[in-house]
Design an enzyme around this catalytic site. Structure first.
Site, PDB file in Angstrom:
ATOM      1  N   PHE A 171       0.856  -1.192   0.000  1.00 49.83           N
ATOM      2  CA  PHE A 171       0.000   0.000   0.000  1.00 49.83           C
ATOM      3  C   PHE A 171       0.888   1.236   0.000  1.00 49.83           C
ATOM      4  CE2 PHE A 171      -2.529   3.486   1.605  1.00 49.83           C
ATOM      5  CZ  PHE A 171      -3.684   3.342   0.854  1.00 49.83           C
TER       6      PHE A 171
ATOM      7  N   ASP B 128       9.274   2.617   1.646  1.00 48.47           N
ATOM      8  CA  ASP B 128       8.122   3.382   2.115  1.00 48.47           C
ATOM      9  C   ASP B 128       8.004   3.124   3.621  1.00 48.47           C
ATOM     10  OD1 ASP B 128       5.624   4.204   2.951  1.00 48.47           O
ATOM     11  OD2 ASP B 128       4.558   3.492   1.175  1.00 48.47           O
TER      12      ASP B 128
ATOM     13  N   LYS C  28       2.567  10.050   8.340  1.00 48.41           N
ATOM     14  CA  LYS C  28       1.844   9.569   9.526  1.00 48.41           C
ATOM     15  C   LYS C  28       2.354  10.166  10.837  1.00 48.41           C
ATOM     16  CE  LYS C  28      -0.287   5.377   7.714  1.00 48.41           C
ATOM     17  NZ  LYS C  28      -1.705   5.667   7.918  1.00 48.41           N
TER      18      LYS C  28
HETATM   19  C1  PLP Z   1       2.919   2.348   3.929  1.00 48.40           C
HETATM   20  C2  PLP Z   1       2.019   3.481   3.545  1.00 48.40           C
HETATM   21  N1  PLP Z   1       2.371   4.278   2.540  1.00 48.40           N
HETATM   22  C3  PLP Z   1       1.604   5.315   2.170  1.00 48.40           C
HETATM   23  C4  PLP Z   1       0.409   5.585   2.803  1.00 48.40           C
HETATM   24  C5  PLP Z   1      -0.440   6.738   2.361  1.00 48.40           C
HETATM   25  O1  PLP Z   1      -0.340   7.771   3.279  1.00 48.40           O
HETATM   26  P1  PLP Z   1      -1.402   8.971   3.267  1.00 48.40           P
HETATM   27  O2  PLP Z   1      -2.729   8.400   3.630  1.00 48.40           O
HETATM   28  O3  PLP Z   1      -0.871   9.948   4.270  1.00 48.40           O
HETATM   29  O4  PLP Z   1      -1.404   9.531   1.879  1.00 48.40           O
HETATM   30  C6  PLP Z   1       0.006   4.765   3.866  1.00 48.40           C
HETATM   31  C7  PLP Z   1      -1.279   5.010   4.546  1.00 48.40           C
HETATM   32  O5  PLP Z   1      -1.847   4.152   5.174  1.00 48.40           O
HETATM   33  C8  PLP Z   1       0.824   3.691   4.238  1.00 48.40           C
HETATM   34  O6  PLP Z   1       0.491   2.867   5.239  1.00 48.40           O
END
Ligand code: PLP
Length: 401
Positions: A130, A217, A246
């Site tokens: 994700f 990520d 986050k």
């Molecule tokens: C690993 C990861 N990357 C990216 C995101 C996306 O972040 P945002 O919701 O702040 O755009 C999330 C959100 O859950 C995530 O868990």
């Protein structure tokens, strides 16, 4: 609470409205209190309404909220220096969210490829990953449900099963236009699947051999959650690009894309930008959050609390017939049941516990890094009881354990 609100229908929300928070607790508009086991999806790592962050936001709001990225601000430079010293990276692009931090990472990889004369720079991404909800990050995401209805997806992505080195080798042999591998050290939304240490170290070697970028990520795993500020620091590898969001501002929206070496020189003036990214308010929140994490040794605390929770939950639940696995790293913990358990969420809410279920059958715990021992034990008891109750209710009779 009115349920007839003019909001786009993008979330399956529970029928509760919160108006205040304090540490692990959230208070609804009727004055009921709830223990939040996942702190706003890994965001409020210091708990809700932490006084040091509230003070930093209040003080900064009285000085300067925004002045655009056409100018320098001392706070942005200070935060960039702090993050580079924490990560061993060379420079930072500030965004407002995880998806935008990942967009910056994807653009770095594509530009890096074009600079080498590659026409269709392609990034290897993972099944069950994700990375966000923008078009590039949803394409990078390995979940059909996230793609559905938004085709055509973008070109330039090749997908591999997670933890599968042979698949990476096969893709590298068939596609000469690969420029990067992008993955999460732990797939949070994808069911709390932890990358094997050997796998991540080998990916680093493969990237070095082929001249590819390794993009991690760490939007969910970062900011101390897994027991070190970045999860990769427990493996002795360094990525070329790493993304954060986050927990970076403990609830104030701020994200970051950090880069090292050649990746740090790829973007040039005019090639990327954000109106709000890294504004003074976000930087003040992030600096205060990092200060709290460092001065209170919260990475170490996450490690200790996480080990305590996993060990206690294993003792209580692992032998139950409906539990498949209990695993975690620091305070990123998954309890995998053998069957889908999304119905656990309203049941837990009715008992004053806010729970998150990911991938249909994994209860994901992401509590604050600064919980007290008592709060930690409360969480263990409450989660154990609610899972037992659910398993008994769900099947009409208590299960033998
Ligand atoms: C690993 C990861 N990357 C990216 C995101 C996306 O972040 P945002 O919701 O702040 O755009 C999330 C959100 O859950 C995530 O868990």
């Amino acid at each position: 609470m009115s349920i007839d609100q003019p909001l786009m229908n993008t979330y399956g929300r529970l029928p509760v409205a919160f108006e205040s928070g304090d540490g692990v607790w959230l208070y609804d508009t009727d004055g009921n209190k709830y223990f939040d086991t996942f702190c706003g999806i890994a965001v409020c790592g210091l708990g809700h309404s932490h006084p040091a962050i509230t003070k930093a936001l209040k003080d900064q709001a009285g000085r300067l909220v925004h002045c655009s990225n056409l100018y320098h601000t001392p706070l942005q430079s200070k935060l960039a220096q702090k993050l580079c010293s924490l990560s061993d990276m060379d420079n930072v692009f500030f965004s407002n969210s995880g998806a935008e931090a990942n967009e910056a990472a994807i653009k770095i990889a594509r530009k890096f490829g074009h600079d080498k004369g590659i026409q269709t720079p392609t990034i290897i991404v993972m099944e069950h990953s994700f990375h966000g909800r923008t078009m590039a990050t949803l394409t990078a995401t390995g979940n059909r449900k996230v793609h559905a209805g938004f085709e055509p997806l973008l070109n330039g992505f090749a997908r591999a099963p997670f933890n599968d080195l042979d698949a990476i080798k096969r893709i590298s042999e068939s596609n000469p236009e690969i420029v990067a591998i992008m993955l999460e050290p732990i797939q949070g939304e994808g069911g709390l699947t932890i990358a094997e240490e050997h796998y991540l170290k080998s990916l680093r070697e493969i990237c070095d051999q082929h001249g590819w970028l390794l993009i991690l990520d760490e939007v969910q795993t970062g900011n101390g959650r897994t027991g070190s500020y970045f999860a990769y620091q427990q493996l002795g590898i360094i990525p070329d690009v790493v993304t954060l969001a986050k927990g970076l501002g403990n609830g104030y929206p701020i994200g970051a894309c950090l880069a090292k070496g050649v990746a740090s020189n790829t973007l040039t003036p005019g090639s990327h930008g954000s109106t709000f990214g890294g504004n003074p308010l976000g930087c003040a929140a992030a600096l205060a959050t990092i200060e709290q994490i460092q001065s209170n040794n919260l990475c170490e605390r996450a490690s200790i609390l996480g080990a305590r929770i996993v060990s206690a939950l294993k003792d209580e639940l692992l032998s139950a017939s409906y539990v498949y696995d209990i695993r975690g790293s620091g305070l990123m913990i998954g309890i995998e049941l053998k069957e889908a358990c999304t119905e656990l969420v309203p049941l837990a809410k009715a008992k004053g516990l806010l729970l998150n279920v990911t991938s249909d059958n994994v209860i994901r715990l992401l509590p604050p890094l600064n919980m007290t021992d008592e709060e930690c034990d409360f969480l263990i008891d409450a989660v154990t009881q609610i899972i037992r109750l659910y398993a008994a209710d769900d099947r009409g009779k208590p299960r033998a354990e």
